[in-house]
Write an enzyme that holds these catalytic residues in place. Structure first.
Site, PDB file in Angstrom:
ATOM      1  N   SER A 120       0.869  -1.180   0.000  1.00 12.62           N
ATOM      2  CA  SER A 120       0.000   0.000   0.000  1.00 12.62           C
ATOM      3  C   SER A 120       0.899   1.221   0.000  1.00 12.62           C
ATOM      4  O   SER A 120       2.085   1.140   0.364  1.00 12.62           O
ATOM      5  CB  SER A 120      -0.873  -0.008   1.264  1.00 12.62           C
ATOM      6  OG  SER A 120      -1.509   1.238   1.470  1.00 12.62           O
ATOM      7  N   TYR A 128      -2.537  -1.337  10.398  1.00 13.63           N
ATOM      8  CA  TYR A 128      -2.455  -1.440   8.940  1.00 13.63           C
ATOM      9  C   TYR A 128      -1.111  -0.924   8.429  1.00 13.63           C
ATOM     10  O   TYR A 128      -0.452  -1.572   7.613  1.00 13.63           O
ATOM     11  CB  TYR A 128      -3.600  -0.650   8.316  1.00 13.63           C
ATOM     12  CG  TYR A 128      -3.744  -0.823   6.829  1.00 13.63           C
ATOM     13  CD1 TYR A 128      -4.440  -1.917   6.312  1.00 13.63           C
ATOM     14  CD2 TYR A 128      -3.217   0.107   5.937  1.00 13.63           C
ATOM     15  CE1 TYR A 128      -4.593  -2.076   4.938  1.00 13.63           C
ATOM     16  CE2 TYR A 128      -3.364  -0.053   4.573  1.00 13.63           C
ATOM     17  CZ  TYR A 128      -4.052  -1.135   4.073  1.00 13.63           C
ATOM     18  OH  TYR A 128      -4.196  -1.299   2.709  1.00 13.63           O
TER      19      TYR A 128
END
Length: 257
Positions: free
Chosen positions: A139, A152
């Site tokens: 990401s 995350y």
């Protein structure tokens, strides 16, 4: 090296980014193993429909990637794994001092630890076949950070680090390992956030997309699952044989800031 008839195992691939990558690899001639934690008739129908559409073998294998044994069994049940796409992931947003421990553990298990387990089983298969590709879906948050996303961000930074280690351990073999780092991608999960955000901030749809969801994405456009799938297919091609241990950002300029 043609990718036709090679087998790609893609975790978390019955929707969103994973499904988009699966379609791209199948379109390129690969056989595909779809995966999620559900065991529904529509999961198996999805695999059958994809097989008919692309003329390749497509299977669906249920596996809860928060579970070590199921993560490893996914690759074992696949039987062969020329291309491993570690895509499965979940999210939870909260301040660190309020972040639920169970959510932290689940995010680390699914977003990071599962990739260790699947890779550990896949690498011997790739070595036996004398060819392999490990593609980790990280990401923009694997390269930068945002508040309230501690688990995350930690997991995605970890995925980038794991990618580098795999690349170094396979550097003198016909195996590569790379991480794709998307920014915001229009998926069903993101789409579902828009109505609530419109109501919360009293904004229209276009303003929510531009000023809230894409506030850190300079292009002000979502990346698409087709673009991510095309990037994955490129990493499987002969043109990417010397690309290993790195990150490829598909983020509309997010990490250029």
């Amino acid at each position: 090296m043609s990718v036709k008839e090679k087998t790609a195992v893609i975790t978390g691939s019955n929707s969103g980014i994973g499904l988009g990558i699966a379609h791209s690899l199948a379109r390129g001639g690969m056989n595909v193993v779809l995966n999620s934690f559900t065991d529904r008739e529509e999961d198996y129908s999805l695999a059958a429909d994809m097989a008919r559409e692309h003329g390749v073998d497509v299977r669906y294998i249920k596996a809860d990637l928060s579970n070590r044994d199921e993560a490893r069994a996914l690759i074992e049940q696949a039987g062969t794994c020329d291309v491993l796409v570690n895509n499965a992931g979940i999210q939870h947003v909260a301040a660190i001092d309020e972040f639920p421990t169970d959510k932290w553990n689940a995010i680390i298990a699914i977003n990071l630890t599962s990739a260790f387990h699947t890779t550990a089983v896949a690498l011997p298969m790739m070595r036996k076949a004398e060819w392999g590709r490990v593609i980790n879906i990280a990401s923009a948050h694997g390269l930068t950070a945002s508040p309230y996303k501690s688990a995350y961000v930690a997991a995605k930074h970890g995925i980038v680090g794991l990618t580098k280690v795999v690349a170094l351990e396979t550097a003198q073999e016909p195996i590569t390992a790379n991480a794709i780092c998307p920014g915001y991608v229009m998926t069903p999960i993101v789409e579902a956030q828009i109505p609530d955000t419109m109501e919360k901030y009293d904004m229209d749809r276009e303003t929510v997309i531009r000023d809230v969801l894409l506030s850190r994405q300079p292009s002000k456009e979502f990346a698409t699952t087709d673009q991510l799938g095309g990037t994955a297919l490129f990493l499987c091609s002969e043109h990417a044989e010397q690309i290993t241990g790195t990150t490829i950002s598909v983020d509309g300029g997010w990490t250029a800031l």
